[in-house]
Motif scaffolding. Structure first.
Motif, PDB file in Angstrom:
ATOM      1  N   LEU A 149       5.551 -73.682  61.826  1.00  0.00           N
ATOM      2  CA  LEU A 149       6.081 -72.355  62.126  1.00  0.00           C
ATOM      3  C   LEU A 149       7.423 -72.146  61.436  1.00  0.00           C
ATOM      4  CD1 LEU A 149       5.403 -69.817  63.676  1.00  0.00           C
ATOM      5  CD2 LEU A 149       6.538 -70.780  65.683  1.00  0.00           C
ATOM      6  N   PHE A 150       8.275 -73.154  61.440  1.00  0.00           N
ATOM      7  CA  PHE A 150       9.557 -73.052  60.753  1.00  0.00           C
ATOM      8  C   PHE A 150       9.347 -72.850  59.259  1.00  0.00           C
ATOM      9  CE2 PHE A 150      13.068 -75.086  58.437  1.00  0.00           C
ATOM     10  CZ  PHE A 150      14.150 -74.379  58.945  1.00  0.00           C
ATOM     11  N   ARG A 151       8.423 -73.604  58.688  1.00  0.00           N
ATOM     12  CA  ARG A 151       8.193 -73.532  57.247  1.00  0.00           C
ATOM     13  C   ARG A 151       7.666 -72.167  56.824  1.00  0.00           C
ATOM     14  NH1 ARG A 151       5.071 -77.419  57.115  1.00  0.00           N
ATOM     15  NH2 ARG A 151       3.044 -76.363  56.946  1.00  0.00           N
ATOM     16  N   THR A 152       6.688 -71.626  57.563  1.00  0.00           N
ATOM     17  CA  THR A 152       6.102 -70.344  57.164  1.00  0.00           C
ATOM     18  C   THR A 152       7.106 -69.196  57.301  1.00  0.00           C
ATOM     19  OG1 THR A 152       5.169 -70.143  59.391  1.00  0.00           O
ATOM     20  CG2 THR A 152       3.726 -70.990  57.664  1.00  0.00           C
ATOM     21  N   THR A 153       7.923 -69.219  58.348  1.00  0.00           N
ATOM     22  CA  THR A 153       8.912 -68.143  58.488  1.00  0.00           C
ATOM     23  C   THR A 153      10.004 -68.251  57.433  1.00  0.00           C
ATOM     24  OG1 THR A 153      10.018 -69.483  60.184  1.00  0.00           O
ATOM     25  CG2 THR A 153       8.555 -67.749  60.944  1.00  0.00           C
ATOM     26  N   GLN A 154      10.333 -69.471  57.021  1.00  0.00           N
ATOM     27  CA  GLN A 154      11.331 -69.636  55.966  1.00  0.00           C
ATOM     28  C   GLN A 154      10.847 -69.110  54.625  1.00  0.00           C
ATOM     29  OE1 GLN A 154      14.652 -70.648  56.740  1.00  0.00           O
ATOM     30  NE2 GLN A 154      13.493 -70.051  58.539  1.00  0.00           N
ATOM     31  N   LEU A 155       9.538 -69.039  54.441  1.00  0.00           N
ATOM     32  CA  LEU A 155       9.006 -68.452  53.221  1.00  0.00           C
ATOM     33  C   LEU A 155       9.096 -66.922  53.246  1.00  0.00           C
ATOM     34  CD1 LEU A 155       5.802 -70.650  52.703  1.00  0.00           C
ATOM     35  CD2 LEU A 155       7.948 -70.760  51.427  1.00  0.00           C
ATOM     36  N   VAL A 156       9.121 -66.347  54.436  1.00  0.00           N
ATOM     37  CA  VAL A 156       9.181 -64.886  54.571  1.00  0.00           C
ATOM     38  C   VAL A 156      10.593 -64.364  54.321  1.00  0.00           C
ATOM     39  CG1 VAL A 156       8.866 -62.957  56.180  1.00  0.00           C
ATOM     40  CG2 VAL A 156       7.248 -64.860  56.178  1.00  0.00           C
ATOM     41  N   LEU A 157      11.595 -65.098  54.776  1.00  0.00           N
ATOM     42  CA  LEU A 157      12.967 -64.578  54.755  1.00  0.00           C
ATOM     43  C   LEU A 157      13.590 -64.447  53.359  1.00  0.00           C
ATOM     44  CD1 LEU A 157      14.340 -66.388  57.937  1.00  0.00           C
ATOM     45  CD2 LEU A 157      14.084 -63.916  57.621  1.00  0.00           C
ATOM     46  N   VAL A 196      26.997 -73.944  62.076  1.00  0.00           N
ATOM     47  CA  VAL A 196      27.396 -74.534  63.353  1.00  0.00           C
ATOM     48  C   VAL A 196      27.283 -73.500  64.467  1.00  0.00           C
ATOM     49  CG1 VAL A 196      29.300 -75.580  64.639  1.00  0.00           C
ATOM     50  CG2 VAL A 196      28.885 -76.250  62.285  1.00  0.00           C
ATOM     51  N   GLY A 197      27.680 -72.253  64.190  1.00  0.00           N
ATOM     52  CA  GLY A 197      27.558 -71.204  65.194  1.00  0.00           C
ATOM     53  C   GLY A 197      26.117 -70.958  65.588  1.00  0.00           C
ATOM     54  N   MET A 198      25.207 -70.951  64.594  1.00  0.00           N
ATOM     55  CA  MET A 198      23.798 -70.742  64.904  1.00  0.00           C
ATOM     56  C   MET A 198      23.224 -71.920  65.696  1.00  0.00           C
ATOM     57  SD  MET A 198      20.747 -69.727  62.231  1.00  0.00           S
ATOM     58  CE  MET A 198      21.656 -68.269  61.725  1.00  0.00           C
ATOM     59  N   THR A 199      23.678 -73.137  65.372  1.00  0.00           N
ATOM     60  CA  THR A 199      23.244 -74.308  66.141  1.00  0.00           C
ATOM     61  C   THR A 199      23.657 -74.178  67.601  1.00  0.00           C
ATOM     62  OG1 THR A 199      23.384 -75.736  64.184  1.00  0.00           O
ATOM     63  CG2 THR A 199      23.436 -76.822  66.330  1.00  0.00           C
ATOM     64  N   MET A 200      24.885 -73.735  67.854  1.00  0.00           N
ATOM     65  CA  MET A 200      25.344 -73.547  69.232  1.00  0.00           C
ATOM     66  C   MET A 200      24.500 -72.502  69.947  1.00  0.00           C
ATOM     67  SD  MET A 200      29.513 -73.830  69.168  1.00  0.00           S
ATOM     68  CE  MET A 200      29.727 -72.403  68.131  1.00  0.00           C
ATOM     69  N   MET A 201      24.174 -71.421  69.251  1.00  0.00           N
ATOM     70  CA  MET A 201      23.350 -70.385  69.870  1.00  0.00           C
ATOM     71  C   MET A 201      21.992 -70.935  70.291  1.00  0.00           C
ATOM     72  SD  MET A 201      24.932 -67.396  69.991  1.00  0.00           S
ATOM     73  CE  MET A 201      23.521 -66.349  70.226  1.00  0.00           C
ATOM     74  N   ARG A 209      16.350 -66.187  73.708  1.00  0.00           N
ATOM     75  CA  ARG A 209      16.952 -66.043  72.379  1.00  0.00           C
ATOM     76  C   ARG A 209      16.807 -64.638  71.813  1.00  0.00           C
ATOM     77  NH1 ARG A 209      14.843 -71.753  69.801  1.00  0.00           N
ATOM     78  NH2 ARG A 209      16.167 -73.113  71.090  1.00  0.00           N
ATOM     79  N   LEU A 210      15.686 -63.982  72.098  1.00  0.00           N
ATOM     80  CA  LEU A 210      15.526 -62.620  71.587  1.00  0.00           C
ATOM     81  C   LEU A 210      16.575 -61.684  72.177  1.00  0.00           C
ATOM     82  CD1 LEU A 210      11.681 -62.019  71.379  1.00  0.00           C
ATOM     83  CD2 LEU A 210      13.342 -61.802  69.533  1.00  0.00           C
ATOM     84  N   ARG A 211      16.892 -61.848  73.460  1.00  0.00           N
ATOM     85  CA  ARG A 211      17.949 -61.037  74.069  1.00  0.00           C
ATOM     86  C   ARG A 211      19.287 -61.340  73.415  1.00  0.00           C
ATOM     87  NH1 ARG A 211      15.623 -56.770  76.490  1.00  0.00           N
ATOM     88  NH2 ARG A 211      13.830 -57.434  77.743  1.00  0.00           N
ATOM     89  N   ALA A 212      19.538 -62.618  73.153  1.00  0.00           N
ATOM     90  CA  ALA A 212      20.805 -62.996  72.521  1.00  0.00           C
ATOM     91  C   ALA A 212      20.918 -62.407  71.120  1.00  0.00           C
ATOM     92  CB  ALA A 212      20.927 -64.518  72.459  1.00  0.00           C
ATOM     93  N   GLN A 213      19.774 -62.223  70.443  1.00  0.00           N
ATOM     94  CA  GLN A 213      19.811 -61.692  69.084  1.00  0.00           C
ATOM     95  C   GLN A 213      20.313 -60.255  69.039  1.00  0.00           C
ATOM     96  OE1 GLN A 213      17.251 -62.301  65.859  1.00  0.00           O
ATOM     97  NE2 GLN A 213      16.155 -63.999  66.776  1.00  0.00           N
ATOM     98  N   GLN A 214      20.297 -59.555  70.158  1.00  0.00           N
ATOM     99  CA  GLN A 214      20.862 -58.206  70.185  1.00  0.00           C
ATOM    100  C   GLN A 214      22.338 -58.244  69.795  1.00  0.00           C
ATOM    101  OE1 GLN A 214      20.071 -56.761  74.126  1.00  0.00           O
ATOM    102  NE2 GLN A 214      17.880 -56.545  73.798  1.00  0.00           N
ATOM    103  N   ALA A 249      14.885 -60.154  62.715  1.00  0.00           N
ATOM    104  CA  ALA A 249      14.969 -60.567  64.118  1.00  0.00           C
ATOM    105  C   ALA A 249      13.719 -61.325  64.541  1.00  0.00           C
ATOM    106  CB  ALA A 249      15.177 -59.343  65.011  1.00  0.00           C
ATOM    107  N   SER A 250      12.561 -60.850  64.120  1.00  0.00           N
ATOM    108  CA  SER A 250      11.307 -61.515  64.489  1.00  0.00           C
ATOM    109  C   SER A 250      11.190 -62.880  63.821  1.00  0.00           C
ATOM    110  CB  SER A 250      10.115 -60.645  64.088  1.00  0.00           C
ATOM    111  OG  SER A 250      10.203 -59.365  64.648  1.00  0.00           O
ATOM    112  N   ALA A 251      11.529 -62.948  62.525  1.00  0.00           N
ATOM    113  CA  ALA A 251      11.370 -64.200  61.783  1.00  0.00           C
ATOM    114  C   ALA A 251      12.366 -65.253  62.241  1.00  0.00           C
ATOM    115  CB  ALA A 251      11.528 -63.934  60.286  1.00  0.00           C
ATOM    116  N   GLN A 252      13.628 -64.866  62.448  1.00  0.00           N
ATOM    117  CA  GLN A 252      14.626 -65.847  62.855  1.00  0.00           C
ATOM    118  C   GLN A 252      14.330 -66.395  64.242  1.00  0.00           C
ATOM    119  OE1 GLN A 252      18.695 -64.658  62.316  1.00  0.00           O
ATOM    120  NE2 GLN A 252      18.399 -64.084  60.190  1.00  0.00           N
ATOM    121  N   ASN A 253      13.793 -65.570  65.120  1.00  0.00           N
ATOM    122  CA  ASN A 253      13.431 -66.078  66.436  1.00  0.00           C
ATOM    123  C   ASN A 253      12.240 -67.026  66.336  1.00  0.00           C
ATOM    124  OD1 ASN A 253      13.405 -65.906  69.531  1.00  0.00           O
ATOM    125  ND2 ASN A 253      11.335 -65.285  68.995  1.00  0.00           N
TER     126      ASN A 253
END
Length: 474
Positions: free
Chosen positions: A267-275, A122-127, A136-141, A377-381
């Motif tokens: 894009l979502f699918r490929t990054t989810q395979l990396v994490l 839920v917190g990540m959804t709000m973000m 979003r990259l700035r927020a990831q700091q 940080a790169s993959a989640q963004n």
């Protein structure tokens, strides 16, 4: 009615503050309690093998309620769901500190797990809904803070609290953080209502919650009980069958609890395979290194935690660097560099098991954290730049499901390999090399991520923002 001071709190600041505090407590709780288990066992007259319910109860509740988080956020709004989960986690932490028996402590830990299972998705959804793609990259700091610091701080803080006070304080330490986060959230946390959830998907809840809980239980308990025991094989196979059955059900039903069609986004699918392989390797190292330092080098819990802690500083450094490199380098190259760097450093750690030296250990852990942070940080963004706001709850739920499974798998793999080999030194080396191979797998998978899709999403978001500014000004 919100407190008057809430008018001075920026909605984005409120989302960041509540998310960071809540996620910090939930993540740290998975590591800080381990240090206190011997003291808890002495107080309750239970040996170490009988204390597994304290952690397993928490993890199983966490697993059951992660899939529910998206539905609750869409049904009741993210603000109400997040504050309720935060209150439940904080109250349960206080109850854990007052527990007078192992049974009571296990029950209170289950309540903690319910709150923790809701907090992160839920917190990540709000973000994601509070910050446009370009911000979003700035927020990831700030968002990377709990992911970086909490796993490493848990053993250090837990060891210090148990040595100087008592095991009760590993739970009491959550209270001030939780109360401050609640007050901050009540003052300025905005609501991000979803598309609505007209009907609760009971079969989806049973299949997702039951399957995830059974798999996480088996992965957590297998290193101690043995992979061949019926108490591990049955829940592992049964959980896998439940999760396999979940896919066709959720794709077919009209109102899925988790809309798995979100994974159709390339894009979502490929990054989810990396994490997952990176997360498994990272959690495996965080489990394995303290075992080596305490078992072979006679470090105490506090000093082994301090030796691990530089990885948190490395991850925080990476969270500051990624926004500056993202546009020039692209997420794919950053992910490949992060995975390759992590694999190289883990190989160095394997070499250090033969000739350990503190002057090499500390910078190695810092560089490991920086490499993993670069990839995370790169993959989640990149994972969410093409996901529409209405589907972020489903996407964050899937992300947190795979994160829990990957972390549990990494620890189980590390524990199993070290226990199965005859000599201690060889066991640690083989295990570190295996974890490095997982990072190399992440490198290969990262090559499939499209920088072009990320740039196009940024350009589309920028055009939409400019159009909105024109509409407002006119």
């Amino acid at each position: 009615m919100r407190p008057r001071f809430g008018h001075r709190v920026s909605p984005k600041a409120a989302v960041c503050g509540v998310f960071v505090a809540a996620n910090f407590m939930a993540i740290m709780d998975t590591t800080i309690v381990n240090v206190a288990l011997p003291a808890i066992g002495r107080d309750f007259g239970v040996d170490t093998s009988g204390l597994s319910s304290v952690n397993i109860g928490y993890l199983v509740a966490l697993a059951v309620f992660i899939p529910v988080s998206g539905w609750l956020g869409n049904r009741f709004g993210t603000r109400r769901t997040a504050l309720t989960a935060l209150l439940l986690f904080t109250v349960a932490s206080g109850l854990c500190a007052t527990a007078g028996s192992l049974e009571a402590l296990t029950g209170y830990r289950v309540l903690q797990g319910v709150g923790g299972g809701l907090l992160a998705p839920v917190g990540m959804t709000m973000m994601l809904r509070a910050f446009p793609v370009a911000e979003r990259l700035r927020a990831q700091q700030y968002v990377m803070l709990p992911t970086a610091v909490a796993p490493a701080l848990g053993p250090v803080l837990g060891g210090w609290l148990v040595d100087t006070a008592s095991w009760h304080w590993v739970f009491l330490v959550n209270l001030p953080v939780g109360v401050l986060a609640l007050l901050f959230g009540l003052g300025g946390l905005p609501d991000f209502p979803g598309p609505g959830a007209p009907r609760f998907d009971i079969p989806g809840f049973v299949l997702a919650g039951g399957g995830l809980a059974a798999v996480l239980y088996a992965l957590t308990a297998a290193p101690d009980r043995g992979w061949e025991s019926a108490g591990i094989v049955v829940p592992l196979v049964g959980g896998a069958v439940f999760l396999a059955a979940l896919i066709p059900w959720e794709l077919r039903t009209r109102h899925p609890m988790i809309d798995l069609r979100v994974a159709q986004d390339e894009l979502f699918r490929t990054t989810q395979l990396v994490l997952p392989p990176t997360g498994a390797a990272f959690m495996g190292v965080l489990y394995l290194l303290p075992q080596f330092l305490q078992g072979d080098l006679d470090y105490d819990a506090l000093h082994s935690g301090l030796a691990t802690f530089p990885e948190a500083l490395g991850m925080l450094t990476a969270s500051q660097i990624v926004p500056r490199l993202h546009d020039r380098v692209g997420p794919r190259r950053l992910m490949v560099a992060g995975g390759a760097g992590a694999a190289l450093i883990i190989i160095v750690l394997a070499i250090l098991t033969a000739t350990p030296h503190p002057l090499a250990l500390y910078p190695s852990m810092y560089l490991l954290g920086a490499s993993v942070g670069l990839l995370f940080a790169s993959a989640q963004n990149a994972a969410f730049v093409t996901i529409p706001a209405s589907r972020t709850a489903d996407a964050t739920t899937l992300l947190n499901v795979q994160r829990q499974i990957a972390g549990a798998f990494g620890v189980a793999l590390a524990a199993t390999l070290t226990a199965s080999l005859t000599t201690s030194a060889a066991a640690y080396r083989v295990t570190f090399v295996t974890l490095a191979c997982l990072c190399l797998c992440a490198c290969v998978l990262a090559l499939r991520v499209s920088d072009r899709q990320v740039r196009e999403a940024y350009d589309a978001d920028d055009r939409a923002s400019r159009a909105a500014e024109v509409d407002v000004s006119s």
